[in-house]
Design an enzyme around this catalytic site. Structure first.
Site, PDB file in Angstrom:
ATOM      1  N   ARG A  33       2.545  -6.034   9.384  1.00 27.95           N
ATOM      2  CA  ARG A  33       1.848  -4.863   9.941  1.00 27.95           C
ATOM      3  C   ARG A  33       2.443  -4.446  11.290  1.00 27.95           C
ATOM      4  O   ARG A  33       2.558  -3.247  11.577  1.00 27.95           O
ATOM      5  CB  ARG A  33       0.352  -5.142  10.026  1.00 27.95           C
ATOM      6  N   ASN A  55      -2.018   0.533   6.693  1.00 35.29           N
ATOM      7  CA  ASN A  55      -1.515  -0.718   7.266  1.00 35.29           C
ATOM      8  C   ASN A  55      -0.678  -1.544   6.288  1.00 35.29           C
ATOM      9  O   ASN A  55      -0.608  -2.770   6.404  1.00 35.29           O
ATOM     10  CB  ASN A  55      -2.659  -1.523   7.894  1.00 35.29           C
ATOM     11  N   ARG A 101      -1.961 -14.102   5.003  1.00 32.75           N
ATOM     12  CA  ARG A 101      -2.644 -13.375   6.088  1.00 32.75           C
ATOM     13  C   ARG A 101      -1.901 -13.552   7.409  1.00 32.75           C
ATOM     14  O   ARG A 101      -1.876 -12.639   8.242  1.00 32.75           O
ATOM     15  CB  ARG A 101      -4.116 -13.771   6.163  1.00 32.75           C
ATOM     16  N   LYS A 157       0.820  -1.215   0.000  1.00 32.53           N
ATOM     17  CA  LYS A 157       0.000   0.000   0.000  1.00 32.53           C
ATOM     18  C   LYS A 157       0.862   1.277   0.000  1.00 32.53           C
ATOM     19  O   LYS A 157       2.064   1.235   0.260  1.00 32.53           O
ATOM     20  CB  LYS A 157      -0.931  -0.029   1.222  1.00 32.53           C
ATOM     21  N   PHE A 182     -15.415   3.976   6.666  1.00 31.14           N
ATOM     22  CA  PHE A 182     -14.054   4.328   6.260  1.00 31.14           C
ATOM     23  C   PHE A 182     -13.829   4.237   4.758  1.00 31.14           C
ATOM     24  O   PHE A 182     -12.708   4.443   4.279  1.00 31.14           O
ATOM     25  CB  PHE A 182     -13.033   3.448   6.997  1.00 31.14           C
ATOM     26  N   THR A 231      -5.403  -6.522  11.018  1.00 35.47           N
ATOM     27  CA  THR A 231      -5.691  -5.278  10.290  1.00 35.47           C
ATOM     28  C   THR A 231      -5.133  -4.061  11.027  1.00 35.47           C
ATOM     29  O   THR A 231      -4.511  -3.191  10.419  1.00 35.47           O
ATOM     30  CB  THR A 231      -7.220  -5.114  10.115  1.00 35.47           C
TER      31      THR A 231
HETATM   32  P1  RTP Z   1      -7.141  -6.005   3.580  1.00 38.06           P
HETATM   33  O1  RTP Z   1      -8.505  -6.320   3.030  1.00 38.06           O
HETATM   34  O2  RTP Z   1      -6.621  -4.654   3.162  1.00 38.06           O
HETATM   35  O3  RTP Z   1      -6.148  -7.083   3.381  1.00 38.06           O
HETATM   36  O4  RTP Z   1      -7.249  -5.871   5.150  1.00 38.06           O
HETATM   37  P2  RTP Z   1      -8.188  -6.640   6.147  1.00 38.06           P
HETATM   38  O5  RTP Z   1      -8.896  -7.768   5.463  1.00 38.06           O
HETATM   39  O6  RTP Z   1      -7.328  -6.924   7.318  1.00 38.06           O
HETATM   40  O7  RTP Z   1      -9.221  -5.504   6.513  1.00 38.06           O
HETATM   41  P3  RTP Z   1     -10.689  -5.194   5.938  1.00 38.06           P
HETATM   42  O8  RTP Z   1     -11.641  -5.311   7.062  1.00 38.06           O
HETATM   43  O9  RTP Z   1     -10.927  -5.979   4.682  1.00 38.06           O
HETATM   44  O10 RTP Z   1     -10.558  -3.650   5.580  1.00 38.06           O
HETATM   45  C1  RTP Z   1      -9.937  -3.241   4.382  1.00 38.06           C
HETATM   46  C2  RTP Z   1      -8.994  -2.101   4.662  1.00 38.06           C
HETATM   47  O11 RTP Z   1      -9.742  -0.971   5.056  1.00 38.06           O
HETATM   48  C3  RTP Z   1      -8.978  -0.194   5.966  1.00 38.06           C
HETATM   49  N1  RTP Z   1      -9.701  -0.042   7.213  1.00 38.06           N
HETATM   50  N2  RTP Z   1      -9.792   1.105   7.832  1.00 38.06           N
HETATM   51  N3  RTP Z   1     -10.414   3.152   9.689  1.00 38.06           N
HETATM   52  C4  RTP Z   1     -10.854   1.922   9.909  1.00 38.06           C
HETATM   53  O12 RTP Z   1     -11.517   1.615  10.893  1.00 38.06           O
HETATM   54  C5  RTP Z   1     -10.522   0.875   8.938  1.00 38.06           C
HETATM   55  N4  RTP Z   1     -10.894  -0.393   8.991  1.00 38.06           N
HETATM   56  C6  RTP Z   1     -10.371  -0.973   7.900  1.00 38.06           C
HETATM   57  C7  RTP Z   1      -7.674  -0.916   6.212  1.00 38.06           C
HETATM   58  O13 RTP Z   1      -6.694  -0.355   5.338  1.00 38.06           O
HETATM   59  C8  RTP Z   1      -8.008  -2.346   5.804  1.00 38.06           C
HETATM   60  O14 RTP Z   1      -6.852  -3.039   5.426  1.00 38.06           O
HETATM   61 MG    MG Z   2     -10.026  -7.560   3.646  1.00 42.12          MG
END
Ligand code: RTP
Ligand code: MG
Length: 140
Positions: free
Chosen positions: A104, A114, A87, A11, A59, A93
């Site tokens: 991370r 992240n 993962r 990212k 978000f 996250t």
């Molecule tokens: P990713 O999809 O990016 O691999 O990450 P993830 O599964 O761990 O997280 P996900 O819930 O799919 O959320 C996608 C991306 O959105 C951003 N995010 N911001 N500000 C917030 O509360 C928030 N929550 C999520 C993060 O960049 C996350 O990786």
């Molecule tokens: Mg995700």
């Protein structure tokens, strides 16, 4: 365990800090092989389409603006049980919750910035790979 593929994004917070190599090294050391890679600057349409599943989340706007703020590196990773393996090395996250030694925990700045994206299922990996790569760009 079968050799499978997953989709990864390094990212903008990571590319900006010149961490493309450092992140890739961690992926490789976790047993994943980079079988496709390109640096791109995503358009708004591309980012909104990629994150369409999150479009009702509070978000979403911030996430799209972040993902188009600087170039990213999109990659296809191959390895045994690639989705889960990726993962694991990515970590939680929110970097505050991520385990020691994960990407991370080591590099991320915040829950939004992240450092990496990784597909969350084999089905989504196939969709996400096809969103950014043609078959002939992937060399296994
Ligand atoms: P990713 O999809 O990016 O691999 O990450 P993830 O599964 O761990 O997280 P996900 O819930 O799919 O959320 C996608 C991306 O959105 C951003 N995010 N911001 N500000 C917030 O509360 C928030 N929550 C999520 C993060 O960049 C996350 O990786
Ligand atoms: Mg995700």
């Amino acid at each position: 365990m079968a050799v499978t593929r997953t989709f990864s994004i390094i990212k903008p917070d990571a590319t900006r800090r010149n961490l493309t190599g450092a992140v890739t090294k961690m992926l490789e050391e976790a047993g994943l092989r980079v079988v496709a890679s390109k640096r791109i600057h995503m358009t708004k349409d591309q980012a909104e389409g990629f994150y369409a599943v999150h479009k009702e989340r509070p978000f979403f706007g911030e996430l799209v603006e972040f993902m188009i703020s600087e170039p990213v590196v999109v990659q296809v990773l191959e390895g045994e049980d690639a989705v889960a393996r990726n993962r694991d090395i990515m970590g939680a996250t929110n970097p505050a919750d991520a385990a020691e030694g994960t990407i991370r925990k080591t590099h991320a700045l915040s829950i939004g910035e992240n450092s990496v994206h990784g597909s969350d299922s084999d089905e989504n990996a196939a969709i996400e790979i096809a969103y950014f790569f043609k078959d002939e760009e992937i060399v296994g």
